[in-house]
Design a protein around this motif. Structure first.
Motif, PDB file in Angstrom:
ATOM      1  N   ASP A 295       0.782  -1.407   0.023  1.00 16.16           N
ATOM      2  CA  ASP A 295      -0.089  -0.034  -0.128  1.00 16.16           C
ATOM      3  C   ASP A 295       0.964   1.234  -0.123  1.00 16.16           C
ATOM      4  OD1 ASP A 295      -2.332  -1.550  -0.061  1.00 16.16           O
ATOM      5  OD2 ASP A 295      -2.639  -1.551   2.202  1.00 16.16           O
ATOM      6  N   LYS A 297       2.808   4.713  -0.621  1.00 15.82           N
ATOM      7  CA  LYS A 297       2.898   5.571  -1.900  1.00 15.82           C
ATOM      8  C   LYS A 297       4.192   5.845  -2.469  1.00 15.82           C
ATOM      9  CE  LYS A 297      -1.541   6.530  -1.222  1.00 15.82           C
ATOM     10  NZ  LYS A 297      -2.527   5.880  -2.023  1.00 15.82           N
ATOM     11  N   ARG A 298       5.099   5.371  -1.718  1.00 17.61           N
ATOM     12  CA  ARG A 298       6.586   5.514  -2.252  1.00 17.61           C
ATOM     13  C   ARG A 298       7.439   4.691  -1.354  1.00 17.61           C
ATOM     14  NH1 ARG A 298       9.530  11.183  -1.082  1.00 17.61           N
ATOM     15  NH2 ARG A 298       8.625  10.842   1.024  1.00 17.61           N
ATOM     16  N   LYS A 344       2.853   6.864   5.080  1.00 16.38           N
ATOM     17  CA  LYS A 344       2.673   5.895   3.878  1.00 16.38           C
ATOM     18  C   LYS A 344       3.734   5.580   3.356  1.00 16.38           C
ATOM     19  CE  LYS A 344      -1.982   4.756   3.714  1.00 16.38           C
ATOM     20  NZ  LYS A 344      -2.268   3.382   3.447  1.00 16.38           N
ATOM     21  N   ASP A 345       4.973   6.365   3.537  1.00 18.83           N
ATOM     22  CA  ASP A 345       6.374   5.897   3.013  1.00 18.83           C
ATOM     23  C   ASP A 345       6.806   4.582   3.543  1.00 18.83           C
ATOM     24  OD1 ASP A 345       6.441   8.115   1.258  1.00 18.83           O
ATOM     25  OD2 ASP A 345       7.392   9.455   2.431  1.00 18.83           O
TER      26      ASP A 345
END
Length: 612
Positions: A295, A297-298, A344-345
């Motif tokens: 999931d 993002k990066r 989210k990294d």
């Protein structure tokens, strides 16, 4: 970066310490020393240069002792000389210390001690620390372990220390923060070292000190407290390493041995993880965090040197297979540019030793921003293994040569497995490609063996280019990081200036360097960039450059265009760096040997960079 060895017990300390220091020579150093406590008192002997110079110095000394501390120093504060070598005495010569790391506020402490009449014999921050400990013990009339604890509460920086005193012939005190220290537990004896290599032949029971812990050994008893003086339970682990793993095994150098160990080390990096027959790929350390990776993002990958190059390879693979944006950062620059990090990294930290100070600092910054941190390292119980949320060991085995070889291919192997696994989870690759990659992964060790059979041919090519003062390495796509790694290897061990570039960038500047004296190494395997690389080769040959090409076996086109060809087996493009990097390691090794370089201990370099 330096090496620590200490012993207290019933055996003669000096031979154990000297042998241990030799085991740690791979870490890089410029001086060595030892402190021994016997009937004549606490005596320190130290010399600039290699451990053999210290051994020569000791021949005329009384080295009878059952307690001692030893050190190999890589200079930070003060030039390499006898005076700045470790161990260091306290002001009254009642205490001695060995220290890895840097005390950042040493100048402030030193100024206060000078005002009290302390006289310093070196330029080091380490000597300031032992003076400070002695000063606290004298001022407060406390125990030595209490003085150490109070001193460490005041210092800023990184350290692994061992302290001994003239007053306690069975006592050693050790502590660590951001620098590794392991304690071997024997029968009525204890061993201290920067890593397990000096300990393995005496005991397999070890305790890895955690940050801000202090260990006291006295009268055959081990006690551990933290900086708040809270008792800590020692966690004794079993070493999995075997003595044979840190011996040369008949090879001329550790580096050559480690190059030839790669079929096994790559296989070990997949053992229990890849099963092409069942179509399964499981990395235990990743299972709990697979959802977060899928999931993400990066992905941010941080590393230094060879580990950074492994990260660049992984960038191509993750983006190609899993379709997740990837940024690869020098760990040494990461925290100094105020990076944007989000929860989210997913941060992957790569380090052979698991102790790289810059990478640890990057991890700590990313954790403070809420990112998930995953470590890829080779050393069980290392700092990075403990600082990260989860991780995967490469299982490459001990790497003694300073210039990394098998650690690089093991890192790439683990990162490739991660990329395939998350791509499968995200549904961004077909079942057919997934199965094909697993089969090809399992075949890589056998194909590396094929590459190694070309060692004699590569040695002949190396002989021709021993004269060179410069090299250019060129590759495209996944082979661009391989070009960077090949150039780094040559620089590290032969001291020849070498640069790696994307092949297409050559005509944007570096082509000005091409003439009949410039060797150019092309990684020109059959992949999606093959025709473009062929054009780049023609551009170099038109300017009389001398070209060595790494090609896929059966390639007849490039054979007719270049001066020298090294063939490697066919594999999937994603896995090609695991094969194309091997000839470059051998080329660098043979050139360096023919130039008379110390390939295992190149000048100015350290294996484990534990200071920024």
């Amino acid at each position: 970066m330096c090496g620590i060895v200490a012993y207290v017990g019933h055996q003669e300390a000096c031979p154990i310490i000297i042998k241990g220091l030799k085991r740690l020579e791979y870490r890089g150093y410029d001086s060595a020393g030892i402190a021994l406590l016997n009937k004549s008192g606490l005596n320190i002997y130290k010399k600039k240069g290699k451990v053999v110079a210290l051994e020569e110095e000791l021949k005329s000394k009384d080295t009878t002792a059952c307690i001692g501390i030893g050190h190999t120093r890589w200079a930070t504060h003060g030039e390499p000389n006898d005076r700045n070598a470790h161990p260091h005495y306290s002001n009254h010569k009642k205490l001695a210390i060995i220290h890895n790391g840097i005390i950042e506020n040493y100048a402030t402490i030193k100024q206060k001690l000078l005002q009290k009449g302390h006289e310093f014999r070196s330029e080091t921050d380490s000597e300031v620390l032992i003076h400070f400990i002695e000063d606290i013990q004298s001022e407060l009339n406390c125990t030595l372990v209490e003085a150490v604890r109070l001193a460490l509460q005041e210092v800023v920086g990184a350290y692994a220390i061992v302290v001994m005193t003239e007053d306690e012939p069975t006592q050693l005190i050790a502590a660590r923060k951001s620098s590794p220290l392991v304690i071997g537990v024997g029968e009525d004896e204890f061993f201290f070292a920067s890593d397990a290599t000096p300990i393995i032949e005496y005991t397999k029971d070890v305790v890895y000190l955690d940050d801000n812990q202090i260990a006291l050994v006295r009268n055959n008893e081990l006690k551990i407290v933290n900086l708040e003086n809270e008792r800590q339970l020692p966690y004794v682990q079993k070493l999995e390493m075997e003595l044979e793993a840190i011996e040369k095994g008949g090879y001329d150098h550790f580096m050559l041995k480690e190059i030839f160990e790669q079929p096994r080390s790559i296989a070990d990096s997949m053992r229990g993880r890849v099963n092409s027959e069942e179509g399964s790929l499981q990395l235990g350390g990743l299972s709990e965090y697979m959802g977060k990776l899928a999931d993400a993002k990066r992905i941010i990958i941080v590393g230094c040197g060879t580990s950074w190059h492994a990260g660049l390879v992984a960038e191509y693979i993750f983006e190609e297979l899993a379709r997740i944006p990837v940024e690869v950062e020098y760990a040494s620059e990461f925290r100094y540019r105020n990076p944007i990090i989000r929860e989210k990294d997913f941060v992957i930290a790569i380090s052979q030793s698991g102790e790289t100070a810059d990478t640890l600092a990057a991890i700590q910054l990313a954790k403070s921003k809420g990112a998930t941190i995953f470590g890829v390292c080779n050393v069980v119980g290392s700092s990075i293994a403990r600082e990260t949320h989860a991780g995967a060991y490469t299982h490459a085995g001990p790497e003694i040569g300073v210039a990394s070889t098998k650690a690089f291919t093991a890192q790439v192997t683990v990162l490739t497995q991660m990329a395939i696994a998350v791509a499968k989870k995200r549904g961004t690759i077909s079942e057919g490609l997934y199965r094909q990659l697993l089969i090809e992964l399992e075949n890589i060790p056998r194909k590396v063996e094929q590459v190694l059979k070309a060692a004699d041919k590569i040695k002949e090519i190396a002989f021709i280019f021993t004269y060179a003062r410069n090299f250019i390495y060129l590759g495209r796509g996944l082979n661009f990081p391989v070009a960077l790694e090949g150039a780094l290897k040559l620089k590290e061990i032969s001291y020849i200036h070498a640069e790696g570039y994307p092949a297409a960038e050559m005509k944007h500047g570096p082509i000005a360097l091409i003439d009949e004296d410039m060797p150019v190494v092309f990684i020109a395997t059959k992949d999606s960039s093959y025709e473009k690389v062929v054009s780049n080769i023609q551009e170099v040959k038109a300017r009389k450059g001398r070209v060595i090409a790494i090609v896929t076996e059966g390639d007849s086109l490039i054979h007719s265009m270049v001066d020298f060809v090294i063939e490697i087996p066919k594999t999937h493009e994603i896995l090609m760096p695991l094969l194309s990097s091997i000839p470059l390691q051998l080329l660098s090794y043979y050139i360096a040997v023919m130039r008379g370089r110390n390939v295992d201990q190149p000048r100015n370099l350290a294996k484990s960079v534990t200071v920024e």
